[in-house]
Write a protein that holds these residues in place. Sequence first.
Motif, PDB file in Angstrom:
ATOM      1  N   THR A  40      59.037  62.849  22.537  1.00 45.98           N
ATOM      2  CA  THR A  40      58.528  63.930  21.701  1.00 45.98           C
ATOM      3  C   THR A  40      59.683  64.731  21.121  1.00 45.98           C
ATOM      4  O   THR A  40      60.769  64.810  21.713  1.00 45.98           O
ATOM      5  CB  THR A  40      57.599  64.856  22.517  1.00 45.98           C
ATOM      6  OG1 THR A  40      57.151  65.917  21.673  1.00 45.98           O
ATOM      7  CG2 THR A  40      58.326  65.438  23.724  1.00 45.98           C
ATOM      8  N   LEU A  41      59.426  65.305  19.942  1.00 51.59           N
ATOM      9  CA  LEU A  41      60.414  66.180  19.304  1.00 51.59           C
ATOM     10  C   LEU A  41      60.015  67.642  19.408  1.00 51.59           C
ATOM     11  O   LEU A  41      60.614  68.495  18.764  1.00 51.59           O
ATOM     12  CB  LEU A  41      60.548  65.795  17.811  1.00 51.59           C
ATOM     13  CG  LEU A  41      61.052  64.367  17.528  1.00 51.59           C
ATOM     14  CD1 LEU A  41      60.979  64.094  16.031  1.00 51.59           C
ATOM     15  CD2 LEU A  41      62.475  64.195  18.037  1.00 51.59           C
ATOM     16  N   SER A  42      58.996  67.897  20.213  1.00 47.96           N
ATOM     17  CA  SER A  42      58.496  69.281  20.291  1.00 47.96           C
ATOM     18  C   SER A  42      59.499  70.226  20.923  1.00 47.96           C
ATOM     19  O   SER A  42      59.386  71.461  20.760  1.00 47.96           O
ATOM     20  CB  SER A  42      57.192  69.313  21.086  1.00 47.96           C
ATOM     21  OG  SER A  42      57.395  68.814  22.406  1.00 47.96           O
ATOM     22  N   ASN A  43      60.502  69.690  21.652  1.00 43.92           N
ATOM     23  CA  ASN A  43      61.486  70.568  22.288  1.00 43.92           C
ATOM     24  C   ASN A  43      62.572  71.041  21.316  1.00 43.92           C
ATOM     25  O   ASN A  43      63.381  71.910  21.666  1.00 43.92           O
ATOM     26  CB  ASN A  43      62.147  69.851  23.464  1.00 43.92           C
ATOM     27  CG  ASN A  43      61.158  69.618  24.603  1.00 43.92           C
ATOM     28  OD1 ASN A  43      60.225  70.404  24.781  1.00 43.92           O
ATOM     29  ND2 ASN A  43      61.362  68.547  25.368  1.00 43.92           N
ATOM     30  N   LEU A  44      62.591  70.464  20.122  1.00 45.74           N
ATOM     31  CA  LEU A  44      63.581  70.907  19.140  1.00 45.74           C
ATOM     32  C   LEU A  44      63.170  72.267  18.583  1.00 45.74           C
ATOM     33  O   LEU A  44      62.018  72.444  18.158  1.00 45.74           O
ATOM     34  CB  LEU A  44      63.698  69.888  18.005  1.00 45.74           C
ATOM     35  CG  LEU A  44      64.238  68.495  18.376  1.00 45.74           C
ATOM     36  CD1 LEU A  44      64.270  67.604  17.145  1.00 45.74           C
ATOM     37  CD2 LEU A  44      65.611  68.588  18.999  1.00 45.74           C
ATOM     38  N   SER A  45      64.088  73.191  18.569  1.00 46.31           N
ATOM     39  CA  SER A  45      63.782  74.535  18.071  1.00 46.31           C
ATOM     40  C   SER A  45      63.610  74.517  16.564  1.00 46.31           C
ATOM     41  O   SER A  45      64.326  73.795  15.864  1.00 46.31           O
ATOM     42  CB  SER A  45      64.905  75.514  18.439  1.00 46.31           C
ATOM     43  OG  SER A  45      65.040  75.588  19.848  1.00 46.31           O
ATOM     44  N   PRO A  46      62.666  75.305  16.023  1.00 47.07           N
ATOM     45  CA  PRO A  46      62.474  75.344  14.572  1.00 47.07           C
ATOM     46  C   PRO A  46      63.634  76.065  13.888  1.00 47.07           C
ATOM     47  O   PRO A  46      64.364  76.835  14.519  1.00 47.07           O
ATOM     48  CB  PRO A  46      61.163  76.106  14.412  1.00 47.07           C
ATOM     49  CG  PRO A  46      61.067  76.943  15.636  1.00 47.07           C
ATOM     50  CD  PRO A  46      61.694  76.168  16.749  1.00 47.07           C
ATOM     51  N   VAL A  47      63.775  75.825  12.610  1.00 41.36           N
ATOM     52  CA  VAL A  47      64.770  76.509  11.774  1.00 41.36           C
ATOM     53  C   VAL A  47      64.037  77.554  10.952  1.00 41.36           C
ATOM     54  O   VAL A  47      63.006  77.264  10.342  1.00 41.36           O
ATOM     55  CB  VAL A  47      65.511  75.512  10.869  1.00 41.36           C
ATOM     56  CG1 VAL A  47      66.382  76.242   9.856  1.00 41.36           C
ATOM     57  CG2 VAL A  47      66.345  74.554  11.711  1.00 41.36           C
ATOM     58  N   LYS A  48      64.580  78.755  10.930  1.00 42.61           N
ATOM     59  CA  LYS A  48      63.979  79.811  10.117  1.00 42.61           C
ATOM     60  C   LYS A  48      64.397  79.634   8.664  1.00 42.61           C
ATOM     61  O   LYS A  48      65.579  79.531   8.362  1.00 42.61           O
ATOM     62  CB  LYS A  48      64.399  81.184  10.615  1.00 42.61           C
ATOM     63  CG  LYS A  48      63.686  81.602  11.902  1.00 42.61           C
ATOM     64  CD  LYS A  48      63.938  83.062  12.213  1.00 42.61           C
ATOM     65  CE  LYS A  48      63.118  83.529  13.408  1.00 42.61           C
ATOM     66  NZ  LYS A  48      63.303  84.977  13.646  1.00 42.61           N
ATOM     67  N   VAL A  49      63.381  79.636   7.772  1.00 41.13           N
ATOM     68  CA  VAL A  49      63.693  79.582   6.344  1.00 41.13           C
ATOM     69  C   VAL A  49      63.540  80.961   5.711  1.00 41.13           C
ATOM     70  O   VAL A  49      64.099  81.228   4.644  1.00 41.13           O
ATOM     71  CB  VAL A  49      62.787  78.557   5.626  1.00 41.13           C
ATOM     72  CG1 VAL A  49      63.134  77.150   6.086  1.00 41.13           C
ATOM     73  CG2 VAL A  49      61.321  78.839   5.874  1.00 41.13           C
ATOM     74  N   THR A  50      62.761  81.817   6.337  1.00 39.10           N
ATOM     75  CA  THR A  50      62.709  83.248   6.010  1.00 39.10           C
ATOM     76  C   THR A  50      62.659  83.957   7.337  1.00 39.10           C
ATOM     77  O   THR A  50      62.713  83.330   8.418  1.00 39.10           O
ATOM     78  CB  THR A  50      61.462  83.601   5.177  1.00 39.10           C
ATOM     79  OG1 THR A  50      60.297  83.461   5.974  1.00 39.10           O
ATOM     80  CG2 THR A  50      61.346  82.719   3.931  1.00 39.10           C
ATOM     81  N   SER A  51      62.499  85.265   7.294  1.00 43.58           N
ATOM     82  CA  SER A  51      62.459  86.012   8.547  1.00 43.58           C
ATOM     83  C   SER A  51      61.236  85.657   9.380  1.00 43.58           C
ATOM     84  O   SER A  51      61.230  85.837  10.605  1.00 43.58           O
ATOM     85  CB  SER A  51      62.468  87.528   8.254  1.00 43.58           C
ATOM     86  OG  SER A  51      61.334  87.871   7.456  1.00 43.58           O
TER      87      SER A  51
END
Length: 866
Positions: A59-70
């Motif tokens: 699974t890739l669910s452990n990868l943290s998301p990247v913020k594109v806005t605040s």
Amino acid sequence: MVQRKFFVSLLVSTLLISSTGGLVAAASTTKNDKQTSVSSSINDSSKRNTPETTRVVHTLSNLSPVKVTSRSTVKLTDVNILSQDDGNVVTYTLTYKNNDSTPMVMLDYWSKVKTKGGTLFSPKLIAKDQEKKTVAPGSTVDLTYVMKVGREVKLSDLNFLIVKWDFSQANYERTLGKFNVPASYSITTPVGKTKTVRLSDSAVKVKVAGIKVFPGEDKNQYVKIGVNLNNISYKLLENPNIKWILRTPSGTNYPLTPDKDSTSVSIQAQANKALSLMASLPTSVKLQKSELLLVEEQGEEKTVLPVAALQLPEASKTNVEVAANQPNIISVEGQRLSTLLESAKVRVDDGAYDLNMQLVLKNEGKKAIKVPTYTFEVRTADGTVYPIETKALDALKLNPGDIKTIKLNTSLQGDGDTSKIKLYAMSPMNKSESTESTTPSNSFEFSYPVGVYAIPQAVSSGDGLTTESVIKNNKGTFGVSLGSLQRLPWLDSDIVAAKVTIRNAGTKTVQLPELEAMFTIDSAQVDGDKKLIYTQSGKLLGAGMTTEAYLLTKIPSELRMSRLEVSLIEKVSEEETNEWITLNTSGLIQPISYVSTGKTYTSGTADKVTEMGVRRTIRYPGTSSDIVYTEFEMTNKSLRQSGLGKLVGYFKTSDGQYYRATAKQSERLPGPGQKSIVTFWAKVPKSGTFSDMRLIVGEGIADSKFVTGEGEATAYVNALAFEVPPTSINVLGTLTNIDLYPYTFTANSVRAYLAGSSSVQVEMNYSLSRNEEIEMGENEHKLILTLTDQAGKTFEKELAIGTDLKAGTNQTLSWSIEDSFFEKLRGGSYRLTVYDQFQGQRIRLAEQGYGYDLTKLPKEEPEDFR
């Protein structure tokens, strides 16, 4: 102002490049980019020494998301790789989530991929995602990219960058973050687990149901993979452009072909569909740890994109090949269909043999199933294949617990040793041909064994007659045998009549299904008039009870046949029929049972026994033809009023000529011990041979029942041949005890009075007795009395027996003869002859001489000579 126009022009050009999937590769990453980028990748495994780093993750669910806005983010939600000859194809999916209150413009963001060594790749949006321009507030959008990399590149070597336009930067872009797939990540879904994928923008859960191997030919094997698709989206999934691939551990790819029920994929929202995928592989290919790849074709160029990889379980070979008398379980629509080759019969004939088998099908599932139209064939040890033709599975449906027995028949070369052969049940042929392309990928055929059966010990069936076959189905257990097979003359054609006995071989009362007759002659099905007639009313059979039925059809009289199949067809509905049983013969027609002169034949059982025999046959001579006439006796030997229905007869000469007989029969059935007389007659040429003539007699049939009363027969069955030599008629010398069967006639006295005129009065006192124990139809005989004077003058009197001549003793009969011959007659004698006249032709029975009675002559006056 000029500087502002330059920036606007540059922005428009860059946006156009981005919208077509192009990327501007930066020469280097500026120091500001490094300061403002937010890394979301998991820390390098080399920096971790915990046991978790060596554990495979799916699974890739452990990868943290990247913020594109605040408030809004993007995540790497899927990644796949497909090996090809010229490199690897990588796809990855970014999921943007808009948590802001205004739409997110997707032209502001794009993605780059770099290796850890700094190599830059140019991913492109797949065709169906290129139209996604914005993300509405509170919603998400999936964007999938594709790119080509080298064969040695691994997913863990790649950094998936999230980039945004930033005109304050030297290259007008800013990296917001990146994703790095850990080395412990596997794109392959484990056995028994589901994989959620996007197909035609619908979320679908994919799961492998199982893998089964079937034996093939020429060192090949058939592999069948079951897949379940669950459409978890809220819209219809309609025929996505997907393909399936079997990948072995060595990395070899084998394309899979959907069977005929899986070529079309149409799944309603929240619904499931099971697919069956087939491939033909060399037997040397090892299937352990193989994978199922799902790929999708995109765009006009039909770019192949990897969608999912699923680990396959161990292949099963259970119940494909079974020993004799053992069931084989086939899965049909998820239900268990039990198949058992129950029996086999062999008929050997001059280096070849007929093989007749009985296959029992039973639905052991909990739902009704439509049985696939399997094809059947027999294979010998040297690989020779003998196909079997049957329509028994056409439109066959089985409810839970239903049993259906089908007959499988074929002819083979050999000595009849069934240990050298096996029965193969083959899947329905999958065939699809594209009108747009003639490449092999668009034209395929698959038929694989779903069951291989050893032949049970075969029993020789001889000529197919009297041998009982057992049928087991949801109606009960029945024993069926072919008791007789006759070919009978009928006008300018022949009747084929088969007598079938059906026995309830079970322990409970059963009801016969609605059955129809079918005949196949030398593999040609008879399409003409066919009938099935039961000998008794009602279709209920108690345990051990039997009933008889006659199957009839008409064929050209000149037709020769070497093989005949008699089938009982079960009528399920107006549109649907099933083969109930087929009884095979070598085409041998049994000779009609022969009853010689003076012998009788007894038919029937229990409370309906009839003894039949010929009383006498008379030949009535004519001018151009003669009449052959037979009195046929039927004696009721039962304890109740009983007898046969309307009879049909044909006279057959020794040289094979047939003459349809006209029959007269009483409509009243005889009581116990009584006789019923049926008269048969026909006109035959005077040149015909009568010495070896036979009368073929059968029971008349019309409207699928035995004819009684005044009904006219359209066919007949149960025929017998009786020897009918003409009876020699001895002419009696007196008019005493003359046989006018069933009457006996005696002239007690005869007087012919001469009256001296042209009139002669004849008076007869007679007795006419009738045997009241005999039932007989209308008497068509006439009694002819001929008075012949000594001078040769002849006079006739025609009398109807029973009306003109009344039964009883001491009866009187008188009539007058008018002729001028008698005016001067004053004495002499005459001869009275009795004739039996039938249809205008007669035979002499008796004659006797008499003298004229002179008591009524007037006295003659003496002549006066004065």
